[in-house]
Design a protein around this motif. Structure first.
Motif, short mmCIF file in Angstrom:
data_model
loop_
_atom_site.label_atom_id
_atom_site.label_comp_id
_atom_site.label_asym_id
_atom_site.label_seq_id
_atom_site.Cartn_x
_atom_site.Cartn_y
_atom_site.Cartn_z
N VAL A 15 5.55 -0.90 -6.99
CA VAL A 15 5.37 -1.29 -8.39
C VAL A 15 4.04 -1.60 -8.50
N ARG A 16 3.47 -0.67 -9.13
CA ARG A 16 1.80 -1.19 -9.37
C ARG A 16 1.20 -1.29 -10.83
N TYR A 17 0.30 -2.18 -10.90
CA TYR A 17 -0.44 -2.30 -12.16
C TYR A 17 -1.84 -2.66 -11.51
N ALA A 18 -2.97 -1.42 -11.92
CA ALA A 18 -4.21 -1.89 -11.59
C ALA A 18 -4.32 -1.76 -10.05
N ASP A 19 -4.83 -3.05 -9.59
CA ASP A 19 -5.12 -3.20 -8.10
C ASP A 19 -4.08 -4.23 -7.60
N ASP A 20 -2.97 -4.58 -8.24
CA ASP A 20 -1.90 -5.52 -7.83
C ASP A 20 -0.55 -4.41 -7.55
N PHE A 21 -0.11 -4.90 -6.53
CA PHE A 21 1.30 -4.02 -6.50
C PHE A 21 2.21 -4.79 -5.55
N ILE A 22 3.42 -4.19 -5.50
CA ILE A 22 4.26 -4.74 -4.76
C ILE A 22 4.93 -3.53 -4.08
N ILE A 23 5.42 -3.70 -2.59
CA ILE A 23 6.11 -2.63 -2.06
C ILE A 23 7.35 -3.13 -1.33
N GLY A 24 8.20 -2.63 -1.56
CA GLY A 24 9.52 -3.14 -0.90
C GLY A 24 10.19 -1.90 -0.08
N PHE A 25 10.44 -2.47 1.06
CA PHE A 25 11.12 -1.74 2.20
C PHE A 25 12.36 -2.23 2.49
N GLN A 26 13.14 -1.54 3.07
CA GLN A 26 14.75 -1.69 3.40
C GLN A 26 14.61 -2.52 4.81
N HIS A 27 13.82 -2.08 5.58
CA HIS A 27 13.69 -2.82 6.98
C HIS A 27 12.28 -3.58 7.13
N GLU A 28 12.29 -4.71 7.60
CA GLU A 28 11.41 -5.45 8.00
C GLU A 28 10.17 -4.72 8.88
N VAL A 29 10.86 -4.13 9.89
CA VAL A 29 9.73 -3.34 11.10
C VAL A 29 8.81 -2.48 10.10
N ASP A 30 9.49 -1.69 9.00
CA ASP A 30 8.72 -0.84 8.31
C ASP A 30 7.70 -1.62 7.43
N ALA A 31 8.06 -2.75 6.99
CA ALA A 31 6.99 -3.58 6.04
C ALA A 31 5.97 -3.85 6.88
N ARG A 32 6.29 -4.66 8.10
CA ARG A 32 5.25 -4.93 8.94
C ARG A 32 4.35 -3.70 9.35
N ARG A 33 4.76 -2.53 9.76
CA ARG A 33 3.90 -1.44 10.13
C ARG A 33 2.87 -0.95 9.13
N PHE A 34 3.80 -0.89 7.79
CA PHE A 34 3.04 -0.58 6.61
C PHE A 34 1.80 -1.52 6.44
N LEU A 35 2.18 -2.70 6.62
CA LEU A 35 1.15 -4.10 6.21
C LEU A 35 -0.18 -3.93 7.39
N ASP A 36 0.29 -3.47 8.58
CA ASP A 36 -0.69 -3.33 9.49
C ASP A 36 -1.50 -2.16 9.37
N GLU A 37 -0.74 -1.18 8.94
CA GLU A 37 -1.67 -0.05 8.60
C GLU A 37 -2.70 0.07 7.43
N MET A 38 -1.96 -0.65 6.42
CA MET A 38 -2.89 -1.04 5.17
C MET A 38 -4.10 -1.86 5.54
N ARG A 39 -3.97 -2.73 6.39
CA ARG A 39 -5.01 -3.47 6.59
C ARG A 39 -6.18 -2.83 7.42
N GLU A 40 -5.62 -2.05 8.46
CA GLU A 40 -6.54 -1.27 9.06
C GLU A 40 -7.32 -0.15 8.09
N ARG A 41 -6.61 0.43 7.42
CA ARG A 41 -7.13 1.56 6.30
C ARG A 41 -8.37 0.55 5.55
N LEU A 42 -7.94 -0.30 4.96
CA LEU A 42 -8.75 -1.10 3.99
C LEU A 42 -10.16 -1.44 4.64
N THR A 43 -10.10 -1.81 5.98
CA THR A 43 -10.90 -2.33 6.97
C THR A 43 -12.25 -1.25 6.91
#
Length: 162
Positions: A15-43
């Motif tokens: 769910v996204r609006y401008a630069d704010d967003f929510i991302i929902g995952f079924q499994h915590e491991v997927d959410a953690r992996r996504f968050l780590d990769e997102m931080r790395e990409r933004l860096t």
């Protein structure tokens, strides 16, 4: 993000609006992996995630049951675009995401209305009414969503008192 050969597909909701967003995952491991990769990409672009807005929470259909098993309280809530999102149930016991107007947003709008009504005190009554109707209608147009009726009733009551 998902490996083509991964053992299981993952569920992803954005769910996204401008630069704010929510991302929902079924499994915590997927959410953690996504968050780590997102931080790395933004860096790589000298960007970071907002530390106060970025968090992982357990939310969804099975959150209450899972947290209860682990001896934890109710599932966390989160705020997004002026609403607080709450894990809830329908009257028949089915999972439901409930949205409520954030209290601070309602208080700010009521304060603005009060100050503006004071400023417009000597304007003709029909003009004051037209202005107030537009403000209240705009508020209702945005916040009138399922599960938020109680907050709208409270808002209307406070505006009537003003």
């Amino acid at each position: 993000m998902a490996d083509v050969g991964s053992a299981r597909p993952f569920l992803l909701i954005i769910v996204r609006y401008a630069d704010d967003f929510i991302i929902g995952f079924q499994h915590e491991v997927d959410a953690r992996r996504f968050l780590d990769e997102m931080r790395e990409r933004l860096t790589k672009f000298a960007l970071t995630l907002h530390p106060e807005k970025t968090r992982l929470i357990e939310f969804g259909r099975f959150a209450a049951e899972r947290r209860k098993r682990r001896g934890l309280g109710k599932p966390e809530t989160f705020s997004f675009l002026g609403f607080t999102f709450i894990r809830g149930e329908t009257q028949t016991g089915k999972f439901q995401i409930k949205r409520k107007t954030r209290r601070d947003r309602m208080r700010a709008k009521l304060k603005m209305i009060k100050e503006e009504m004071w400023r417009r005190m000597h304007h003709p009554i029909p003009d004051q009414g037209k202005w107030l109707r537009r403000v209240v209608q705009g508020y209702f147009n945005y916040y009138a969503v399922p599960t938020n009726a109680q907050a709208l009733v409270a808002f209307r009551h406070h505006v009537t008192d003003l």
